[in-house]
Scaffold this motif. Structure first.
Motif, PDB file in Angstrom:
ATOM      1  N   LEU A 163      61.099  31.528  37.018  1.00  0.00           N
ATOM      2  CA  LEU A 163      60.423  30.819  35.935  1.00  0.00           C
ATOM      3  C   LEU A 163      59.101  30.212  36.400  1.00  0.00           C
ATOM      4  O   LEU A 163      58.148  30.091  35.631  1.00  0.00           O
ATOM      5  N   ILE A 164      59.060  29.817  37.674  1.00  0.00           N
ATOM      6  CA  ILE A 164      57.833  29.256  38.229  1.00  0.00           C
ATOM      7  C   ILE A 164      56.832  30.365  38.554  1.00  0.00           C
ATOM      8  O   ILE A 164      55.636  30.238  38.287  1.00  0.00           O
ATOM      9  N   ALA A 165      57.338  31.467  39.116  1.00  0.00           N
ATOM     10  CA  ALA A 165      56.460  32.526  39.599  1.00  0.00           C
ATOM     11  C   ALA A 165      55.872  33.394  38.486  1.00  0.00           C
ATOM     12  O   ALA A 165      54.693  33.737  38.520  1.00  0.00           O
ATOM     13  N   VAL A 166      56.711  33.737  37.501  1.00  0.00           N
ATOM     14  CA  VAL A 166      56.262  34.684  36.460  1.00  0.00           C
ATOM     15  C   VAL A 166      55.031  34.191  35.691  1.00  0.00           C
ATOM     16  O   VAL A 166      54.058  34.939  35.533  1.00  0.00           O
ATOM     17  N   PRO A 167      55.026  32.936  35.183  1.00  0.00           N
ATOM     18  CA  PRO A 167      53.820  32.477  34.472  1.00  0.00           C
ATOM     19  C   PRO A 167      52.573  32.478  35.357  1.00  0.00           C
ATOM     20  O   PRO A 167      51.477  32.807  34.893  1.00  0.00           O
ATOM     21  N   PHE A 168      52.755  32.105  36.635  1.00  0.00           N
ATOM     22  CA  PHE A 168      51.624  32.075  37.556  1.00  0.00           C
ATOM     23  C   PHE A 168      51.079  33.478  37.787  1.00  0.00           C
ATOM     24  O   PHE A 168      49.862  33.709  37.694  1.00  0.00           O
ATOM     25  N   VAL A 169      51.975  34.421  38.075  1.00  0.00           N
ATOM     26  CA  VAL A 169      51.546  35.812  38.299  1.00  0.00           C
ATOM     27  C   VAL A 169      50.915  36.377  37.032  1.00  0.00           C
ATOM     28  O   VAL A 169      49.882  37.058  37.089  1.00  0.00           O
ATOM     29  N   GLY A 170      51.524  36.075  35.886  1.00  0.00           N
ATOM     30  CA  GLY A 170      50.986  36.569  34.623  1.00  0.00           C
ATOM     31  C   GLY A 170      49.589  36.052  34.354  1.00  0.00           C
ATOM     32  O   GLY A 170      48.704  36.809  33.924  1.00  0.00           O
ATOM     33  N   SER A 171      49.367  34.751  34.607  1.00  0.00           N
ATOM     34  CA  SER A 171      48.039  34.165  34.378  1.00  0.00           C
ATOM     35  C   SER A 171      47.009  34.774  35.316  1.00  0.00           C
ATOM     36  O   SER A 171      45.850  34.981  34.926  1.00  0.00           O
ATOM     37  N   GLN A 172      47.422  35.078  36.548  1.00  0.00           N
ATOM     38  CA  GLN A 172      46.495  35.696  37.502  1.00  0.00           C
ATOM     39  C   GLN A 172      46.123  37.106  37.074  1.00  0.00           C
ATOM     40  O   GLN A 172      44.960  37.526  37.206  1.00  0.00           O
ATOM     41  N   ILE A 173      47.105  37.844  36.533  1.00  0.00           N
ATOM     42  CA  ILE A 173      46.831  39.210  36.060  1.00  0.00           C
ATOM     43  C   ILE A 173      45.856  39.170  34.884  1.00  0.00           C
ATOM     44  O   ILE A 173      44.895  39.940  34.824  1.00  0.00           O
ATOM     45  N   ILE A 174      46.111  38.247  33.931  1.00  0.00           N
ATOM     46  CA  ILE A 174      45.227  38.119  32.768  1.00  0.00           C
ATOM     47  C   ILE A 174      43.810  37.738  33.205  1.00  0.00           C
ATOM     48  O   ILE A 174      42.822  38.268  32.695  1.00  0.00           O
ATOM     49  N   LYS A 175      43.728  36.813  34.167  1.00  0.00           N
ATOM     50  CA  LYS A 175      42.417  36.372  34.672  1.00  0.00           C
ATOM     51  C   LYS A 175      41.672  37.533  35.320  1.00  0.00           C
ATOM     52  O   LYS A 175      40.459  37.712  35.105  1.00  0.00           O
ATOM     53  N   THR A 176      42.399  38.328  36.099  1.00  0.00           N
ATOM     54  CA  THR A 176      41.791  39.478  36.773  1.00  0.00           C
ATOM     55  C   THR A 176      41.293  40.506  35.771  1.00  0.00           C
ATOM     56  O   THR A 176      40.200  41.062  35.908  1.00  0.00           O
ATOM     57  N   VAL A 177      42.114  40.756  34.737  1.00  0.00           N
ATOM     58  CA  VAL A 177      41.732  41.728  33.701  1.00  0.00           C
ATOM     59  C   VAL A 177      40.481  41.261  32.965  1.00  0.00           C
ATOM     60  O   VAL A 177      39.559  42.044  32.705  1.00  0.00           O
ATOM     61  N   LYS A 178      40.434  39.958  32.613  1.00  0.00           N
ATOM     62  CA  LYS A 178      39.266  39.418  31.916  1.00  0.00           C
ATOM     63  C   LYS A 178      38.015  39.541  32.761  1.00  0.00           C
ATOM     64  O   LYS A 178      36.945  39.912  32.259  1.00  0.00           O
ATOM     65  N   GLN A 179      38.131  39.197  34.051  1.00  0.00           N
ATOM     66  CA  GLN A 179      36.973  39.292  34.939  1.00  0.00           C
ATOM     67  C   GLN A 179      36.499  40.739  35.065  1.00  0.00           C
ATOM     68  O   GLN A 179      35.305  41.012  35.111  1.00  0.00           O
ATOM     69  N   SER A 180      37.475  41.659  35.104  1.00  0.00           N
ATOM     70  CA  SER A 180      37.139  43.074  35.214  1.00  0.00           C
ATOM     71  C   SER A 180      36.395  43.551  33.977  1.00  0.00           C
ATOM     72  O   SER A 180      35.408  44.279  34.065  1.00  0.00           O
ATOM     73  N   LYS A 181      36.849  43.087  32.775  1.00  0.00           N
ATOM     74  CA  LYS A 181      36.184  43.467  31.525  1.00  0.00           C
ATOM     75  C   LYS A 181      34.777  42.885  31.448  1.00  0.00           C
ATOM     76  O   LYS A 181      33.836  43.550  31.012  1.00  0.00           O
ATOM     77  N   GLN A 182      34.648  41.607  31.885  1.00  0.00           N
ATOM     78  CA  GLN A 182      33.332  40.964  31.856  1.00  0.00           C
ATOM     79  C   GLN A 182      32.361  41.668  32.801  1.00  0.00           C
ATOM     80  O   GLN A 182      31.198  41.872  32.465  1.00  0.00           O
ATOM     81  N   LYS A 183      32.862  42.065  33.956  1.00  0.00           N
ATOM     82  CA  LYS A 183      32.012  42.773  34.929  1.00  0.00           C
ATOM     83  C   LYS A 183      31.604  44.128  34.379  1.00  0.00           C
ATOM     84  O   LYS A 183      30.451  44.554  34.510  1.00  0.00           O
ATOM     85  N   GLY A 184      32.589  44.808  33.743  1.00  0.00           N
ATOM     86  CA  GLY A 184      32.292  46.113  33.149  1.00  0.00           C
ATOM     87  C   GLY A 184      31.268  45.993  32.041  1.00  0.00           C
ATOM     88  O   GLY A 184      30.367  46.829  31.897  1.00  0.00           O
ATOM     89  N   GLY A 185      31.372  44.932  31.234  1.00  0.00           N
ATOM     90  CA  GLY A 185      30.419  44.707  30.151  1.00  0.00           C
ATOM     91  C   GLY A 185      29.027  44.430  30.688  1.00  0.00           C
ATOM     92  O   GLY A 185      28.027  44.912  30.155  1.00  0.00           O
ATOM     93  N   ALA A 186      28.955  43.647  31.773  1.00  0.00           N
ATOM     94  CA  ALA A 186      27.658  43.331  32.378  1.00  0.00           C
ATOM     95  C   ALA A 186      27.008  44.587  32.937  1.00  0.00           C
ATOM     96  O   ALA A 186      25.802  44.810  32.789  1.00  0.00           O
TER      97      ALA A 186
END
Length: 203
Positions: A163-186
């Motif tokens: 319960l502690i690990a899953v939300p943390f890992v999930g938030s990191q994955i979402i953050k990575t995906v967003k950064q990847s999309k922003q970089k791709g857009g730039a």
């Protein structure tokens, strides 16, 4: 919908999801910790006035099977009637399981106490249940929920870690995906600018 309003709605939705996640997480951890502590102390787990326990012996079969979860509520001694399934603390007559919680049927109300018997047992219990060791009356039993709570009590620590690990890992994955999309857009904008410059030169 304007870009500003859409962004505000997204932020509000994100906040609501975060609050709900925290509340569910806190509740789940509280339930699991309570179960682990109560199990270690051989005490019934209780929530909002209702306790539950997992049956470990076949003395009440076929009405209550091994592994069933039972719900029970505290009651006055005078509330018990013949035919009730009552939960009580085992006395000297139960030998090695003395001090443990038992659920048996009340078969007789006497002036000295309540006589009990497991429906699967041939003879009645030698000890009478009194006000001192009566815990409550069984109100419900379920095999399905028994399996669920047995699993939780057995793997509670692992579940808490998950319960502690899953939300943390999930938030990191979402953050990575967003950064990847922003970089791709730039990168796309940069390529677009270069193309426009080229078109200008060709003119």
């Amino acid at each position: 919908m304007s870009k500003g309003k859409k962004g505000l709605t997204t932020r509000i939705f994100s906040i609501i999801c975060t609050v709900l996640t925290v509340l569910i997480f806190a509740l789940a951890v509280g339930v699991i910790v309570n179960m682990i502590v109560c199990r270690a102390k051989n005490k019934p787990v209780s929530f909002f006035g209702t306790s539950f326990a997992i049956v470990r012996t076949p003395s009440m079969q076929p009405e209550i099977m091994v592994g069933d979860m039972i719900l029970f509520k505290t009651c006055n001694y005078s509330d018990v009637k013949v035919g009730d399934y009552i939960v009580f603390v085992a006395g000297d007559g139960f030998g090695q399981i003395k001090g443990q919680n038992i659920v048996h049927e009340a078969i007789e109300i006497t002036s000295s106490g309540i006589r009990t018997k497991g429906t699967n047992n041939l003879v009645a219990d030698s000890d009478l249940v009194t006000e001192d060791n009566l815990i409550g009356i069984c109100t419900y039993n379920s095999a399905g929920w028994g399996k669920v709570f047995t699993f939780i009590s057995k793997y509670g620590i692992i579940i808490i870690i998950a319960l502690i690990a899953v939300p943390f890992v999930g938030s990191q994955i979402i953050k990575t995906v967003k950064q990847s999309k922003q970089k791709g857009g730039a990168d796309f904008e940069q390529d677009k600018d270069k193309t426009n410059d080229g078109e200008t030169d060709l003119r």
